[in-house]
Design a protein around this motif. Structure first.
Motif, mmCIF file in Angstrom:
data_model
loop_
_atom_site.group_PDB
_atom_site.id
_atom_site.type_symbol
_atom_site.label_atom_id
_atom_site.label_comp_id
_atom_site.label_asym_id
_atom_site.label_seq_id
_atom_site.Cartn_x
_atom_site.Cartn_y
_atom_site.Cartn_z
ATOM 1 N N ASN A 139 0.651 -1.206 0.135
ATOM 2 C CA ASN A 139 -0.105 0.076 0.074
ATOM 3 C C ASN A 139 0.851 1.128 -0.035
ATOM 4 O OD1 ASN A 139 -1.588 2.192 1.289
ATOM 5 N ND2 ASN A 139 -3.144 0.802 1.092
ATOM 6 N N PHE A 178 0.487 3.987 1.281
ATOM 7 C CA PHE A 178 0.640 4.669 2.583
ATOM 8 C C PHE A 178 1.599 4.066 3.374
ATOM 9 C CE2 PHE A 178 -2.309 7.085 0.647
ATOM 10 C CZ PHE A 178 -2.637 8.341 1.320
ATOM 11 N N ALA A 214 -0.439 0.337 6.385
ATOM 12 C CA ALA A 214 -1.606 0.013 5.401
ATOM 13 C C ALA A 214 -1.621 -1.190 4.857
ATOM 14 C CB ALA A 214 -1.926 1.408 4.726
ATOM 15 N N TYR A 229 -6.751 -2.078 0.238
ATOM 16 C CA TYR A 229 -6.646 -1.999 -1.235
ATOM 17 C C TYR A 229 -8.006 -1.745 -1.760
ATOM 18 C CZ TYR A 229 -7.686 -6.944 -1.926
ATOM 19 O OH TYR A 229 -8.165 -8.320 -1.813
ATOM 20 N N GLN A 272 -5.964 7.099 6.385
ATOM 21 C CA GLN A 272 -5.319 8.070 5.705
ATOM 22 C C GLN A 272 -5.911 7.532 4.242
ATOM 23 O OE1 GLN A 272 -1.657 9.185 6.848
ATOM 24 N NE2 GLN A 272 -2.591 10.796 8.340
ATOM 25 N N TRP A 273 -5.185 6.547 3.762
ATOM 26 C CA TRP A 273 -5.356 5.897 2.492
ATOM 27 C C TRP A 273 -6.819 5.594 2.305
ATOM 28 C CZ3 TRP A 273 -8.074 1.293 1.341
ATOM 29 C CH2 TRP A 273 -8.244 0.980 0.228
ATOM 30 N N ASP A 300 -8.923 7.241 -0.959
ATOM 31 C CA ASP A 300 -9.512 6.112 -1.838
ATOM 32 C C ASP A 300 -10.980 6.384 -2.017
ATOM 33 O OD1 ASP A 300 -9.327 3.493 -3.106
ATOM 34 O OD2 ASP A 300 -10.972 3.338 -1.791
#
Length: 358
Positions: free
Chosen positions: A157, A159, A163, A167, A198-199, A203
């Motif tokens: 990932n 991040f 993380a 996905y 945060q990811w 997303d």
């Protein structure tokens, strides 16, 4: 912003030979079985399946070869029925298969994966989009899990390592997100500063108009052996606030389907009883821990008044274990589901229904 609400509450229940393999001529509507034969009613009205892609999902799957019930994957009435569950996926024209963690007992080692899981589910590897469970992490950093599934498991990932396992991808009109619930433990809570969160924020912001589904291993609420998993509380609320429609989990070995629920709260170390909300305001959670390993006991609502009226379908019985997979057809603004029971000798059980996107 997500699309304006278009939800129309539809009558739950459908039977479709076009969707998945038939389980029984008479459907068993799920009511709360912990040992007795499920209540049977006439098959509900067929609502059709639309034209959307079909996915299948289940967790808590393959016994280790050293398990005395393994018997080459055939198992017993009580467990190790991974072969029977895998057989349900045959000839189903699946767009994706979503394994919900604890895919290979006991330690998620590569030799276990290759001897058992791969034997029965390896043929679906190209369409498999997995999420890890706690047993995968009995091998340090789930190393063999990530090596077995490769890039599709989301280890790299952008991040960073906190993380890993998170996905996303699209299936038809839907946006699907795999999260790693193991990342929310170990002193790094999944608040807004967590790399996985945060990811996730980035997303979901990049996919604002999609119907959406999120999945991970540990359920936030459960009548099962493990009960609530409080570290996922901020994740639940984050997804709810961004209009996610469906959550898929496993970990407790059995089947539970919750009514649409609103925001989650913690009082000290305990979960505040959840609130059932209209479908246009909540998320529907399925626990599908029926992949073959075994079943746990499940609490009655009398023993768990905090969840009374919240669980619309459930089955778990260590002696006559329920095994099978949940199939979902993802249409442009709605979805249909059906739990398909594997042929293992347990009492008949089917759970079917229809939902719409927020």
């Amino acid at each position: 912003m997500k699309r304006p609400s278009r939800r129309t509450l539809l009558t739950a229940g459908f039977v479709s030979a076009l969707m998945i393999l038939p389980v029984a001529a008479v459907a068993a509507v799920a009511t709360g079985q912990t040992g007795s034969t499920p209540t049977r009613v006439a098959a509900p009205q067929q609502l059709g399946t639309g034209n959307g892609p079909l996915i299948a999902t289940v967790g808590d799957i393959a016994c280790a070869p050293s398990n005395t019930q393994y018997k080459g994957g055939e198992g017993t009435l009580a467990g190790c029925r991974e072969k029977a569950v895998a057989d349900l996926l045959e000839n189903q024209r699946l767009a994706a298969f979503l394994p919900l963690g604890d895919l290979q007992y006991e330690d998620g080692r590569m030799d276990e994966f290759t001897q058992v899981y791969d034997q029965f589910f390896g043929k679906y590897k190209a369409i498999t989009r997995p999420t890890p469970g706690n047993h995968e992490y009995k091998t340090p950093n789930a190393r063999d899990y990530y090596d077995y599934f490769g890039a599709m498991a989301g280890e790299n990932n952008p991040f960073g390592p906190y993380a890993a396992g998170a996905y996303s991808y699209d299936v038809g009109a839907w946006h699907l997100v795999s999260l790693n619930s193991i990342q929310c433990t170990g002193g790094k809570p999944c608040d807004d500063s967590h790399p996985m969160m945060q990811w996730l924020a980035a997303d979901l912001a990049a996919h604002p108009t999609k119907c959406s589904l999120a999945y991970w291993h540990h359920p936030l609420y459960s009548l099962g052996h493990h009960g609530a998993y409080t570290p996922m509380t901020p994740v639940w609320n984050f997804l709810l606030d961004r209009g996610v429609d469906v959550v898929l989990t496993s970990h407790d070995h059995g089947y539970q389907r919750f009514a649409p629920l609103g925001r989650a709260e913690i009082n000290g170390a305990e979960m505040v009883p959840p609130t059932v909300v209209p479908e246009a305001q909540g998320m529907r959670n399925f626990i599908v821990g029926t992949g073959g390993a075994n079943n746990y006991d499940i609490a009655s609502e009398a023993d768990r008044p905090d969840l009374a009226g919240k669980v619309e379908a459930k089955y778990a019985n260590p002696a006559q274990a329920l095994f099978g997979a949940l199939f979902m057809r993802l249409d442009e603004s709605s979805y249909t589901w059906k739990f398909a029971q594997a042929e293992t000798g347990a009492p008949p059980f089917v759970d079917t229904g229809v939902g719409t996107c927020r």
